[in-house]
Write an enzyme that holds these catalytic residues in place. Structure first.
Site, short mmCIF file in Angstrom:
data_model
loop_
_atom_site.label_atom_id
_atom_site.label_comp_id
_atom_site.label_asym_id
_atom_site.label_seq_id
_atom_site.Cartn_x
_atom_site.Cartn_y
_atom_site.Cartn_z
N HIS A 191 0.82 -1.21 0.00
CA HIS A 191 0.00 0.00 0.00
C HIS A 191 0.85 1.26 0.00
CE1 HIS A 191 0.78 0.85 4.29
NE2 HIS A 191 0.58 -0.45 4.52
N CYS A 207 3.25 -4.60 6.80
CA CYS A 207 2.88 -4.44 5.40
C CYS A 207 4.04 -3.86 4.59
CB CYS A 207 1.66 -3.54 5.26
SG CYS A 207 0.12 -4.30 5.84
#
Length: 304
Positions: A191, A207
């Site tokens: 992301h 992440c």
């Protein structure tokens, strides 16, 4: 965009083009893994930060710090020369989909049907909140303007710092997920970010984080169902068709806060295949020692 040899006259143009999308390299033959060329950059007299220079050249902060030992991590000296590490050895993994090498904090994308590889710098998980290191998954779904739902553990961490998080962080430029997300499992995503730093550093909760232009490019390029492989390869090697053998050594990831904060270098384990690659009569042992000591990430020929 293609990898080009730059001159002083072409450098300003290249700075603009590199900031628009991922670095794109022609894919080498099957028995070759060496791509690109390094460059040299003269630091201008405008108080340009190292992070800004890294962003201009599609690098993470650690990529520049490894290649330029001793450089100020915030404001490099005007007039000094920086090595821009754009020559790379492809990770030892199938040339398919997305390959993420957490050790060098780079993402490699092999577009289907094209003889190219795109390379983007990434931020990864903090110590104790590690990004996966040996995992094959896929892009299950994509979402523009994602929301963020902090876990109970994250709520507790922020509460300990005197901060209260909402149950669901709404979409928008202030969202820590940024404006685009590729979901690759129940707990992980590739992301964007709401900060202009952290690429090439261990900053996330596990992440994979990219600069906003980069994640938008990836979001628009990568189809759902794309294979994603995580590897942890601080040492990469290749024997090229002309018989030259190259080794690139990165600083391995710290395994504990104590190791991260120590002034001693992180211990480096040589995988069996790397040991075999080095153990040949024409290997220059002096070069090997330098590479293992310096850990610059620069591909270097090891045979005479």
């Amino acid at each position: 965009m293609s990898m080009l040899r730059t001159t002083a006259l072409l450098l300003p143009l290249m700075l603009v083009s590199l900031s628009l999308a991922a670095l794109e390299y022609p894919l080498p033959p099957a028995h070759s893994r060496l791509i690109g060329e390094n460059q040299h950059y003269l630091v201008p007299d405008d108080k340009r930060t190292l992070e800004a220079i890294a962003a201009e050249f599609q690098l993470g902060l650690t990529n520049l710090l490894e290649a330029n030992p001793g450089v100020d991590p915030f404001l490099p000296t005007p007039g000094s020369s920086l090595l821009i590490p754009h020559q790379l050895i492809l990770p030892d993994a199938p040339r398919e989909g997305i390959v993420i090498n957490v050790a060098e904090m780079r993402l490699y994308y092999y577009p289907k049907g094209k003889k190219t590889v795109e390379v983007l710098p990434i931020g990864i998980g903090q110590i104790g909140k590690d990004t996966p290191e040996n995992w094959v998954t896929q892009v299950y779904r994509k979402r523009a303007n994602p929301t963020w739902t902090p876990t109970a553990k994250v709520h507790k961490e922020y509460a300990a710092m005197g901060q209260t998080l909402p149950k669901v962080w709404p979409a928008g430029p202030d969202n820590p997920m940024g404006l685009f997300a590729l979901y690759i499992g129940k707990l992980y995503a590739i992301h964007g970010t709401n900060a202009n730093f952290g690429i090439g550093l261990r900053v996330s909760h596990g992440c994979v984080r990219l600069r906003n232009d980069d994640i938008e490019h990836l979001f628009n390029s990568v189809p759902t169902g794309t294979r994603v492989q995580f590897v942890n390869q601080p040492i990469k090697a290749t024997e090229e068709p002309d018989g030259k053998r190259y080794l690139a050594v990165h600083q391995p990831l710290s395994r504990s806060v104590e190791e991260f904060e120590s002034r001693e270098p992180v211990s480096l384990t040589l995988p069996r295949e790397i040991t075999r690659f080095i153990a040949k009569a024409d290997t220059n042992s002096h070069v090997i020692k330098q590479l293992l000591d310096q850990r610059s990430g620069i591909p270097t020929q090891i045979n005479d």
